[in-house]
Design a protein around this motif. Structure first.
Motif, PDB file in Angstrom:
ATOM      1  N   THR A  48       0.817  -1.221   0.000  1.00 56.34           N
ATOM      2  CA  THR A  48       0.000   0.000   0.000  1.00 56.34           C
ATOM      3  C   THR A  48       0.850   1.271   0.000  1.00 56.34           C
ATOM      4  O   THR A  48       0.377   2.341   0.350  1.00 56.34           O
ATOM      5  CB  THR A  48      -0.942   0.008   1.225  1.00 56.34           C
ATOM      6  N   LEU A  49       2.105   1.122  -0.375  1.00 50.95           N
ATOM      7  CA  LEU A  49       2.993   2.276  -0.542  1.00 50.95           C
ATOM      8  C   LEU A  49       3.030   2.589  -2.040  1.00 50.95           C
ATOM      9  O   LEU A  49       3.615   1.838  -2.828  1.00 50.95           O
ATOM     10  CB  LEU A  49       4.380   1.944  -0.007  1.00 50.95           C
ATOM     11  N   VAL A  50       2.388   3.675  -2.440  1.00 50.73           N
ATOM     12  CA  VAL A  50       2.179   3.995  -3.851  1.00 50.73           C
ATOM     13  C   VAL A  50       3.018   5.221  -4.234  1.00 50.73           C
ATOM     14  O   VAL A  50       3.040   6.214  -3.507  1.00 50.73           O
ATOM     15  CB  VAL A  50       0.687   4.274  -4.133  1.00 50.73           C
ATOM     16  N   PHE A  51       3.677   5.155  -5.383  1.00 52.23           N
ATOM     17  CA  PHE A  51       4.585   6.216  -5.805  1.00 52.23           C
ATOM     18  C   PHE A  51       4.079   6.920  -7.066  1.00 52.23           C
ATOM     19  O   PHE A  51       3.498   6.301  -7.956  1.00 52.23           O
ATOM     20  CB  PHE A  51       5.976   5.650  -6.081  1.00 52.23           C
ATOM     21  N   GLY A  52       4.335   8.213  -7.126  1.00 50.77           N
ATOM     22  CA  GLY A  52       4.046   9.008  -8.301  1.00 50.77           C
ATOM     23  C   GLY A  52       5.057  10.134  -8.398  1.00 50.77           C
ATOM     24  O   GLY A  52       5.909  10.297  -7.522  1.00 50.77           O
ATOM     25  N   GLU A 111      12.369   3.327 -10.705  1.00 46.20           N
ATOM     26  CA  GLU A 111      13.599   2.942 -10.009  1.00 46.20           C
ATOM     27  C   GLU A 111      13.523   3.274  -8.522  1.00 46.20           C
ATOM     28  O   GLU A 111      13.917   2.463  -7.663  1.00 46.20           O
ATOM     29  CB  GLU A 111      14.798   3.658 -10.634  1.00 46.20           C
ATOM     30  N   VAL A 112      13.034   4.458  -8.196  1.00 50.61           N
ATOM     31  CA  VAL A 112      12.942   4.872  -6.797  1.00 50.61           C
ATOM     32  C   VAL A 112      11.967   3.980  -6.042  1.00 50.61           C
ATOM     33  O   VAL A 112      12.246   3.535  -4.920  1.00 50.61           O
ATOM     34  CB  VAL A 112      12.524   6.352  -6.698  1.00 50.61           C
ATOM     35  N   SER A 113      10.815   3.726  -6.648  1.00 54.75           N
ATOM     36  CA  SER A 113       9.817   2.862  -6.014  1.00 54.75           C
ATOM     37  C   SER A 113      10.386   1.488  -5.700  1.00 54.75           C
ATOM     38  O   SER A 113      10.240   0.976  -4.579  1.00 54.75           O
ATOM     39  CB  SER A 113       8.594   2.730  -6.931  1.00 54.75           C
ATOM     40  N   VAL A 157       4.334  13.385   1.020  1.00 60.51           N
ATOM     41  CA  VAL A 157       3.714  12.139   1.445  1.00 60.51           C
ATOM     42  C   VAL A 157       2.313  12.422   1.954  1.00 60.51           C
ATOM     43  O   VAL A 157       2.088  13.371   2.717  1.00 60.51           O
ATOM     44  CB  VAL A 157       4.539  11.458   2.565  1.00 60.51           C
ATOM     45  N   GLY A 158       1.341  11.634   1.512  1.00 60.48           N
ATOM     46  CA  GLY A 158      -0.036  11.799   1.960  1.00 60.48           C
ATOM     47  C   GLY A 158      -0.810  10.500   1.862  1.00 60.48           C
ATOM     48  O   GLY A 158      -0.262   9.461   1.470  1.00 60.48           O
ATOM     49  N   ASN A 159      -2.072  10.561   2.202  1.00 65.39           N
ATOM     50  CA  ASN A 159      -2.927   9.364   2.156  1.00 65.39           C
ATOM     51  C   ASN A 159      -3.780   9.364   0.894  1.00 65.39           C
ATOM     52  O   ASN A 159      -4.013  10.392   0.305  1.00 65.39           O
ATOM     53  CB  ASN A 159      -3.831   9.318   3.391  1.00 65.39           C
TER      54      ASN A 159
END
Length: 369
Positions: free
Chosen positions: A311-315, A328-330, A367-369
């Motif tokens: 549940t750790l989502v990257f953008g 790559e970072v994700s 970082v947020g929900n």
């Protein structure tokens, strides 16, 4: 769900950085800044609509007329006739060295400089703020502004979005050296670009280079504070190297703090109450550090649980969806959190939060929900 915006600007390989002197003796500095404008000191240039500047067949006549208007406006006590308005009167006028220089500057603004290129506009005062901006439109997207120096004759130029400010005295030495000459516009030497990219965007990626900036807001910055920050940097750097090598045996913060070696990125420090730390590397390490530090400070041990649960989502709000840097970072961050486990990540979070409390260190990562 924890959403991470790595906020990393993707810099294209053909991006350039220019320095623009805002008019004679910096007289247009406030005008340029307030109007989000940059352009040549050529009043009444009056370029028509074009796709390519080469289509403007009377370009040189327009430059000659503009130079004449400019000289008339700043003539002082000299007795100079009012410049002719008809372009036909300038067809046979000689092209002096200064006219040729003005023409080169105009061609740069309206032909060479692309959307996305950066431009630095310095003030006259070394303690004043130089503005760093990004050109927002193509060369043929012309903007006009009206300085008091040239009543009724506007300047034409480009729209710029200001991205950062920096005290003029803290500009790269290459920029300050070049400003000693009366150049109206010049290309900043490439070796000075990373410092400007970091200042403008915080984190950036470009072919073969990654950078990140960390702001320090505390009025005091002691050696013990620096030690905590560098320990965290080295810890993430070494583990990034291990993950890239396919290892699943990562180091704790205590061990990683002294094991970075060649894995550590280049560090640039300026923490003069307040200031910042900057990292640069051939690989994605600086941005991984920025994300891990932000997660440690703002989320803490819950980041490990989110990585385990998926549940750790990257953008990345500064790049197209699915950009390679975000991928790559994700992969790095999720892998490191999972392999570190709760206890080792908890230890790293304590160090990061202690450093943040003492120094106010922060990144552009959100970082947020």
């Amino acid at each position: 769900m924890i959403r991470v915006d790595i906020h990393t600007r993707e810099i294209l390989a053909d991006t350039r950085i220019y320095v623009a002197r805002p008019g004679p003796n910096y007289k247009f500095y406030e005008l340029f800044v307030d109007r989000n404008f940059v352009g040549p000191d050529l009043p009444g240039l009056d370029l028509p609509a074009f796709d390519r500047l080469a289509e403007v067949e009377d370009f040189m006549e327009r430059v000659k007329r503009s130079v004449a208007i400019r000289r008339y406006a700043v003539r002082g006590e000299r007795d100079i006739p009012v410049p002719a308005a008809d372009l036909a009167d300038y067809v046979d006028a000689p092209t002096s060295r200064s006219i040729a220089q003005f023409a080169r500057v105009a061609r740069a603004y309206f032909s060479t400089m692309k959307a996305g290129d950066l431009i630095i506009v310095p003030p006259a005062n070394f303690r004043g703020l130089a503005h760093i901006g990004e050109l927002t439109g193509p060369p043929n997207q012309i903007k006009a502004t009206y300085p008091n120096l040239y009543p009724g004759t506007p300047l034409q130029g480009r729209n710029v979005a200001w991205r950062a400010v920096l005290e003029k005295a803290k500009l790269p030495a290459q920029a300050l050296d070049a400003l000693q000459k009366p150049s109206a516009l010049f290309l900043l030497t490439r070796e000075a670009w990373p410092a400007i990219f970091r200042r403008a965007y915080g984190s950036y990626s470009m072919p073969g280079e990654y950078g990140a900036r960390f702001e320090i807001t505390s009025e005091k910055f002691q050696t013990t504070d620096d030690f905590l920050i560098q320990a965290f940097f080295n810890f993430v750097s070494k583990n990034t190297e291990l993950v890239q090598a396919g290892s699943d045996d990562l180091l704790s913060l205590r061990d990683g703090a002294f094991a970075a070696g060649g894995a550590a990125p280049d560090l640039y420090t300026n923490v003069n109450s307040p200031g910042g730390l900057s990292l640069k590397s051939l690989i994605v390490t600086p941005i991984v550090i920025a994300v891990m530090l932000t997660l440690a400070i703002s989320v803490g041990v819950e980041a490990y649980a989110a990585a385990e649960a998926g549940t750790l989502v990257f953008g990345n709000s500064q790049a197209p969806a699915g950009d390679q840097c975000t991928v790559e970072v994700s992969n790095q961050v999720v892998t490191q959190l999972r392999l570190l486990g709760y206890d080792r990540w908890s230890e790293a979070c304590e160090v990061a939060r202690s450093a943040a409390e003492k120094t106010g260190i922060s990144t552009t990562v959100a970082v947020g929900n």
